[in-house]
Design a protein around this motif. Structure first.
Motif, mmCIF file in Angstrom:
data_model
loop_
_atom_site.group_PDB
_atom_site.id
_atom_site.type_symbol
_atom_site.label_atom_id
_atom_site.label_comp_id
_atom_site.label_asym_id
_atom_site.label_seq_id
_atom_site.Cartn_x
_atom_site.Cartn_y
_atom_site.Cartn_z
ATOM 1 N N TRP A 80 0.822 -1.209 0.000
ATOM 2 C CA TRP A 80 0.000 0.000 0.000
ATOM 3 C C TRP A 80 0.857 1.260 0.000
ATOM 4 N N LEU A 81 1.946 1.237 0.744
ATOM 5 C CA LEU A 81 2.831 2.406 0.758
ATOM 6 C C LEU A 81 3.542 2.566 -0.587
ATOM 7 N N ALA A 82 3.922 1.462 -1.205
ATOM 8 C CA ALA A 82 4.557 1.533 -2.525
ATOM 9 C C ALA A 82 3.588 2.084 -3.566
ATOM 10 N N ILE A 83 2.316 1.688 -3.481
ATOM 11 C CA ILE A 83 1.309 2.233 -4.397
ATOM 12 C C ILE A 83 1.178 3.741 -4.195
ATOM 13 N N GLY A 84 1.240 4.193 -2.943
ATOM 14 C CA GLY A 84 1.214 5.628 -2.670
ATOM 15 C C GLY A 84 2.381 6.357 -3.319
ATOM 16 N N HIS A 85 3.565 5.741 -3.283
ATOM 17 C CA HIS A 85 4.734 6.349 -3.935
ATOM 18 C C HIS A 85 4.558 6.399 -5.450
ATOM 19 N N ILE A 86 4.001 5.351 -6.023
ATOM 20 C CA ILE A 86 3.802 5.318 -7.477
ATOM 21 C C ILE A 86 2.801 6.385 -7.908
ATOM 22 N N VAL A 87 1.692 6.489 -7.196
ATOM 23 C CA VAL A 87 0.681 7.499 -7.527
ATOM 24 C C VAL A 87 1.261 8.903 -7.374
ATOM 25 N N SER A 88 2.001 9.124 -6.303
ATOM 26 C CA SER A 88 2.616 10.425 -6.081
ATOM 27 C C SER A 88 3.662 10.734 -7.162
ATOM 28 N N ALA A 89 4.431 9.732 -7.569
ATOM 29 C CA ALA A 89 5.442 9.933 -8.614
ATOM 30 C C ALA A 89 4.791 10.299 -9.938
ATOM 31 N N ILE A 90 3.700 9.658 -10.256
ATOM 32 C CA ILE A 90 3.002 9.974 -11.506
ATOM 33 C C ILE A 90 2.484 11.411 -11.460
ATOM 34 N N ALA A 91 1.901 11.796 -10.331
ATOM 35 C CA ALA A 91 1.378 13.162 -10.206
ATOM 36 C C ALA A 91 2.498 14.200 -10.280
ATOM 37 N N MET A 92 3.643 13.901 -9.678
ATOM 38 C CA MET A 92 4.747 14.860 -9.681
ATOM 39 C C MET A 92 5.448 14.937 -11.031
ATOM 40 N N ALA A 93 5.423 13.852 -11.793
ATOM 41 C CA ALA A 93 6.124 13.829 -13.079
ATOM 42 C C ALA A 93 5.397 14.610 -14.167
ATOM 43 N N ILE A 94 4.227 15.106 -13.880
ATOM 44 C CA ILE A 94 3.472 15.867 -14.883
ATOM 45 C C ILE A 94 4.188 17.170 -15.234
ATOM 46 N N THR A 95 4.835 17.799 -14.271
ATOM 47 C CA THR A 95 5.544 19.048 -14.530
ATOM 48 C C THR A 95 7.046 18.801 -14.605
ATOM 49 N N ILE A 96 7.744 19.689 -15.241
ATOM 50 C CA ILE A 96 9.196 19.568 -15.361
ATOM 51 C C ILE A 96 9.859 19.726 -14.002
ATOM 52 N N ILE A 97 9.359 20.641 -13.191
ATOM 53 C CA ILE A 97 9.926 20.855 -11.864
ATOM 54 C C ILE A 97 9.728 19.630 -10.978
ATOM 55 N N GLY A 98 8.646 18.900 -11.203
ATOM 56 C CA GLY A 98 8.336 17.742 -10.376
ATOM 57 C C GLY A 98 9.086 16.475 -10.746
ATOM 58 N N ILE A 99 9.811 16.467 -11.853
ATOM 59 C CA ILE A 99 10.507 15.249 -12.282
ATOM 60 C C ILE A 99 11.532 14.772 -11.248
ATOM 61 N N PRO A 100 12.371 15.636 -10.669
ATOM 62 C CA PRO A 100 13.285 15.133 -9.629
ATOM 63 C C PRO A 100 12.541 14.572 -8.420
ATOM 64 N N LEU A 101 11.378 15.130 -8.108
ATOM 65 C CA LEU A 101 10.585 14.622 -7.003
ATOM 66 C C LEU A 101 9.990 13.262 -7.343
ATOM 67 N N ALA A 102 9.580 13.093 -8.586
ATOM 68 C CA ALA A 102 9.056 11.802 -9.023
ATOM 69 C C ALA A 102 10.147 10.730 -8.964
ATOM 70 N N ILE A 103 11.348 11.094 -9.354
ATOM 71 C CA ILE A 103 12.467 10.144 -9.283
ATOM 72 C C ILE A 103 12.756 9.774 -7.836
ATOM 73 N N ALA A 104 12.701 10.755 -6.936
ATOM 74 C CA ALA A 104 12.911 10.469 -5.507
ATOM 75 C C ALA A 104 11.824 9.539 -4.982
ATOM 76 N N ASN A 105 10.598 9.728 -5.442
ATOM 77 C CA ASN A 105 9.513 8.835 -5.051
ATOM 78 C C ASN A 105 9.788 7.411 -5.501
#
Length: 130
Positions: A80-105
């Protein structure tokens, strides 16, 4: 740069992810047998609040008990926690600024699945921990 990324992380996802880890930790601490899982969940929750500048290393003393505990953790909370990271990574990867955050997720998924036998250390102290 780490402080800026950590602040952006905290605002746009880190707080919610950490809250998930803290809820899992409280649930794990209800039963006496799963208290080590609760402690691991709280430790990762703090890491999820402020991840930049930290890294995960293997504990050299981890053995079969960690492996068995990780399998139990995976079933109870890890997926369940891994699914939360995946969903958060997808949401963060939408913007260019969020790509490093998605990678961290995405980098946090392995520790969310199998936290026992791991240590979270400062990047500057990584050589000392190894």
């Amino acid at each position: 740069m780490r402080i800026l990324l950590n602040i952006i992380w905290l605002i746009f996802g880190g707080l919610w992810l950490a809250l998930g880890y803290f809820v899992a930790g409280v649930l794990m601490c209800i039963l006496i047998v799963t208290i080590p899982f609760g402690i691991a969940s709280f430790r990762i929750g703090v890491y999820a609040l402020w991840p930049f500048g930290k890294t995960v290393v293997d504990k050299p003393t981890a053995g079969v008990g960690s492996l068995i505990g990780n399998v139990i953790w995976l079933i109870l909370a890890g997926i369940w926690l891994a699914i939360g990271h995946i969903v958060s990574a997808i949401a963060m990867a939408i913007t260019i600024i969020g790509i490093p955050l998605a990678i961290a997720n995405l980098k946090m998924i392995p520790i969310s699945l199998m936290p026992l036998g791991k240590d979270i250390v400062d990047v500057d102290r990584r050589d000392i921990a190894l």
